[in-house]
Motif scaffolding. Structure first.
Motif, short mmCIF file in Angstrom:
data_model
loop_
_atom_site.label_atom_id
_atom_site.label_comp_id
_atom_site.label_asym_id
_atom_site.label_seq_id
_atom_site.Cartn_x
_atom_site.Cartn_y
_atom_site.Cartn_z
N GLY A 119 11.07 15.76 -7.19
CA GLY A 119 11.28 16.20 -5.96
C GLY A 119 9.87 16.71 -5.68
O GLY A 119 9.73 17.50 -4.69
N ALA A 120 9.00 16.33 -6.52
CA ALA A 120 7.57 16.98 -6.43
C ALA A 120 6.67 16.08 -5.60
O ALA A 120 5.38 16.59 -5.43
CB ALA A 120 7.01 17.37 -7.63
N TRP A 121 6.94 14.97 -5.16
CA TRP A 121 5.97 14.11 -4.61
C TRP A 121 5.75 14.21 -3.32
O TRP A 121 6.78 14.98 -2.54
CB TRP A 121 6.74 12.62 -4.71
N LYS A 122 4.51 14.17 -2.83
CA LYS A 122 4.15 14.68 -1.47
C LYS A 122 3.77 13.45 -0.72
O LYS A 122 2.92 12.46 -1.27
CB LYS A 122 3.05 15.86 -1.36
N VAL A 123 4.05 13.41 0.65
CA VAL A 123 3.22 12.36 1.43
C VAL A 123 1.90 12.50 1.49
O VAL A 123 1.29 13.71 1.79
CB VAL A 123 3.91 12.40 2.89
N PRO A 124 1.02 11.53 1.40
CA PRO A 124 -0.46 11.56 1.34
C PRO A 124 -0.95 12.59 2.68
O PRO A 124 -0.38 12.38 3.77
CB PRO A 124 -0.91 9.91 1.38
N ALA A 125 -1.83 13.47 2.46
CA ALA A 125 -2.31 14.03 3.57
C ALA A 125 -2.91 13.41 4.81
O ALA A 125 -2.94 13.86 5.67
CB ALA A 125 -3.50 15.04 2.92
N LEU B 25 7.24 6.64 4.77
CA LEU B 25 6.69 7.57 4.08
C LEU B 25 7.54 9.11 4.31
O LEU B 25 8.12 9.65 3.11
CB LEU B 25 5.41 8.10 4.21
N ASN B 26 7.78 9.38 5.44
CA ASN B 26 8.57 10.59 5.49
C ASN B 26 10.07 10.42 5.30
O ASN B 26 10.55 11.48 4.87
CB ASN B 26 8.32 11.01 7.17
N TYR B 27 10.63 9.27 5.53
CA TYR B 27 12.07 9.06 4.82
C TYR B 27 11.77 9.12 3.67
O TYR B 27 12.76 9.77 2.88
CB TYR B 27 12.10 7.61 5.54
N LEU B 28 10.96 8.78 2.71
CA LEU B 28 10.90 8.79 1.46
C LEU B 28 11.14 10.27 0.82
O LEU B 28 11.64 10.63 -0.08
CB LEU B 28 9.90 7.88 0.78
N ALA C 293 0.81 -1.20 -0.02
CA ALA C 293 -0.04 0.15 -0.06
C ALA C 293 0.84 1.36 -0.05
O ALA C 293 0.57 2.38 -0.63
CB ALA C 293 -1.05 0.05 0.98
N LEU C 294 1.80 1.16 0.76
CA LEU C 294 2.87 2.50 0.62
C LEU C 294 3.49 2.55 -0.58
O LEU C 294 3.69 3.66 -1.14
CB LEU C 294 4.19 2.19 1.78
N PHE D 16 -1.65 4.22 7.40
CA PHE D 16 -0.12 3.93 7.57
C PHE D 16 0.65 4.05 8.87
O PHE D 16 1.65 3.87 8.81
CB PHE D 16 0.57 4.73 6.58
N ASP D 17 -0.29 4.36 9.69
CA ASP D 17 0.45 4.52 11.27
C ASP D 17 0.54 3.16 11.84
O ASP D 17 1.01 3.10 13.01
CB ASP D 17 -0.48 5.43 12.13
N LYS D 18 0.10 2.20 11.09
CA LYS D 18 0.50 0.72 11.71
C LYS D 18 1.99 0.44 11.74
O LYS D 18 2.68 0.90 10.89
CB LYS D 18 -0.47 -0.19 10.98
#
Length: 654
Positions: free
Chosen positions: A393-399, A422-425, A381-382, A404-406
């Motif tokens: 460099g334009a990709w953003k972490v989903p709002a 996701l934050n690491y990516l 899913a990630l 994904f907090d599991k």
């Protein structure tokens, strides 16, 4: 300050690798119900005992007193909240970072790489190469194409075609068109590691199979192998070549004229300052930093420099690609021993691309140590959230990252969530690789992320993994606290408490006394006739300046003088000085004659506070600390297990 307690505290904070822990530990004493154990006491005593000169501290009863006093101070520091001081925390963090380095790398691999680099550094290799470029993350098809092209060229070279011409024709190294791929001589740590290994594993006269580096595939031909020439320090005079199209004969004639001046006996350094056009060295008389083979971009210059010696110190004028030179020998530096180079080599290896081997080895060990099981459904899913925008460099972490907090995976008890990944990516976008498609890039970054998390967890838990590391950190932590506490409670107080210092001085004034003192002028000389003249002048009450002006009239200094107030027994006083004013007779001691005028005698008596302030402050600090420990014993509840202490004493003595 009280030196023996301070020494004790500093010794506790020293680095060490502990011996095996006592198999069984018991509570030796407690302070406000906080237990302190026999193993720590025994370890610290054994570690410090050979360093302690005060015999009283070797007595176990006395040592227990010191140890309890030390722990009382640490409890007081924590009670005052000194452990929360940001400066203290930063210093502790910095120390831990330094100490942990030996635990965070594979020392076995590091040692092997250091030894390999040193052994290789004993030889210098002269090689040529042909480069077929291909990106290190290229698609398999492009990689195979480059490899096969390199193989085809190798077949031509092995069949007898000239390697230099093949380099001119096929090599994608831009310099090959000019130098036919010739790299000159080089030694260890000059080339990327895989290239260096390929060169050192290829015999003289042979051509390697294709060697992969981050630049592409190389064919390496080893033209020569020789012993390392070490380093050389030289000076030079340089006349630079003019711009293309201008007459170069003028520069050539000028270097010849300078050479003639050298032959006429003029100094090399002065000529370098006046005429050398290498402005970086001319002001230093032409002296260059020492260098070894392959460090300069001119083989001609290096060869001339290494050919010189003390017997043959100055070269004839010669031409390089940059101009005309005359070189003067300064010093040769042989290859250093392994012990001398070990630290330097380790530093270079950690900056070199071979350091990846150390990192990869450590990562492999940690993957085996911590069995990590990934939630593949969450991971899939990630991956779907990441788009091609990551390449720009334009990709953003989903709002909304709630889903994904599991836990994506866990390292022992530490859970790592999908949102963390996701934050690491997101943070990796700036330096993102060209690996495609996106799913493959995310797989690549996940492996890096996993290794980083394993290393962070391992580092955070070094105290649990290694008891000796925990011991050192505990001792350093306490040592820093003790220093801050002593500064606050003792050292600053002894300097600023002027009333308390004055009272302490008055109470103990008999401890600060002068012996008999002499206000004197002493004149000395190695010549008896001059000391006799000085004796007469002293009798006439002449000053030291007058005596020197009248006796030191030639090129030599005939007499020396010394004035001041000296205590009885001071070695500066000649042996015939007695407790009365006037001029003494001349006396000879060793090679010198002395005569002394005693201007004033000062009988023994008490020193003023100003005259002995340093000693009084030191003694006041000791006094404050002795009384302070007594006060701490009243402030905290101490319980010593006497039976346990008797057992510890027997164990240590046995």
């Amino acid at each position: 300050m009280k030196i023996k307690q301070l020494l004790f505290g500093l010794l506790l904070s020293a680095n060490f690798v502990a011996n095996a822990q006592d198999s069984k530990k018991e509570v030796l004493f407690s302070i406000d119900d906080k237990p302190y154990y026999t193993d720590e006491f025994s370890r610290v005593y054994k570690k410090n005992i050979d360093l302690v000169k005060d015999e009283s501290q070797k007595d176990l009863n006395q040592y227990l007193e010191l140890f309890v006093g030390y722990k009382l101070k640490i409890n007081k520091a924590n009670k005052l909240g000194l452990q929360n001081n940001p400066k203290y925390q930063n210093e502790l963090k910095s120390y831990r970072s330094q100490l942990s380095k030996n635990y965070l790398t594979d020392t076995k691999v590091t040692k092997e790489l250091i030894e390999e680099a040193y052994n290789r550094s004993q030889k210098e290799i002269k090689a040529s190469h042909i480069l077929i470029m291909v990106d290190e993350n290229a698609a398999p098809a492009d990689t195979l194409k480059a490899y096969n092209q390199a193989l085809d060229i190798r077949k031509k070279a092995v069949a007898g075609e000239d390697f230099g011409k093949l380099a001119q024709q096929y090599s994608q190294d831009p310099s090959a068109k000019e130098n036919q791929g010739d790299l000159g001589y080089f030694s260890a740590l000059r080339m990327v590691y895989t290239f260096e290994s390929g060169a050192y594993k290829t015999k003289k006269g042979e051509i390697s199979k294709p060697i992969r580096t981050r630049f592409g595939y190389h064919l390496i031909k080893v033209n020569d192998v020789r012993d390392n020439r070490g380093k050389v320090t030289v000076a030079h005079i340089m006349i630079m070549k003019p711009a293309e199209g201008l007459n170069s004969e003028k520069g050539k004639a000028k270097i010849q004229d300078i050479y003639k001046k050298l032959q006429q006996g003029e100094k090399f350094e002065e000529l370098a300052k006046q005429f050398s056009e290498d402005k970086s060295s001319s002001e230093k008389g032409g002296v260059l930093n020492s260098f070894s083979s392959g460090e300069l971009s001119s083989n001609e210059f290096e060869d001339v420099a290494f050919s010189l010696s003390r017997q043959n110190p100055i070269s004839e004028p010669f031409e390089s690609a940059y101009g005309w030179h005359i070189v003067k020998f300064v010093e040769k530096h042989p290859v250093k021993s392994f012990e001398e180079m070990e630290s330097e080599l380790e530093g270079k290896i950690r900056k070199d691309d071979r350091s990846r081997l150390i990192v990869n080895s450590m990562n492999e060990k940690l993957r085996k140590k911590y069995a990590v099981k990934r939630d593949n459904k969450l991971y899939a899913a990630l991956v779907k959230t990441v788009t091609n925008d990551i390449y720009t460099g334009a990709w953003k972490v989903p709002a909304d990252t709630k889903n994904f907090d599991k836990n994506l995976f866990s390292v022992n008890e530490k859970a790592i969530t999908g949102t963390t990944f996701l934050n690491y990516l997101n943070n990796q976008q700036k330096g993102v690789s060209e690996i495609k498609p996106v799913s493959k890039l995310v797989d690549f970054l996940y492996e890096k992320f996993l290794d980083e998390q394993l290393n962070v967890y391992y580092n955070d838990n070094l105290e649990k993994e290694f008891p000796e590391f925990a011991d050192v950190m505990e001792e350093y932590r306490d040592g820093l606290l003790l220093f801050d506490l002593m500064e606050k409670e003792i050292w600053e107080k002894s300097k600023t408490d002027t009333i308390g210092l004055q009272h302490f001085y008055e109470k103990n004034s008999n401890n600060y006394k002068w012996k008999n003192r002499y206000d004197v002028l002493i004149v000395s000389s190695t010549k008896s006739d001059f000391i006799k003249k000085a004796h007469k002048m002293l009798k006439k009450d002449k000053s030291a300046e007058f005596i020197k002006q009248n006796l030191n009239t030639g090129k030599e200094v005939e007499v020396l003088e010394k004035e001041g107030v000296f205590e009885e027994g001071n070695e500066a006083l000649p042996k015939n000085v007695t407790f009365k004013t006037g001029v003494t007779d001349v006396v000879k001691q060793g090679d010198y004659y002395f005569v002394t005028r005693v201007n004033k005698v000062l009988p023994a008596g008490n020193k003023t506070l100003e005259e002995c302030k340093g000693k009084v402050v030191n003694d006041y600090q000791q006094y404050l600390e002795e009384n302070w420990v007594s006060d701490l014993k009243k402030e905290f509840t101490i319980e010593v297990n006497k039976d346990t202490f008797e057992k510890v004493k027997k164990q240590i003595k046995s």
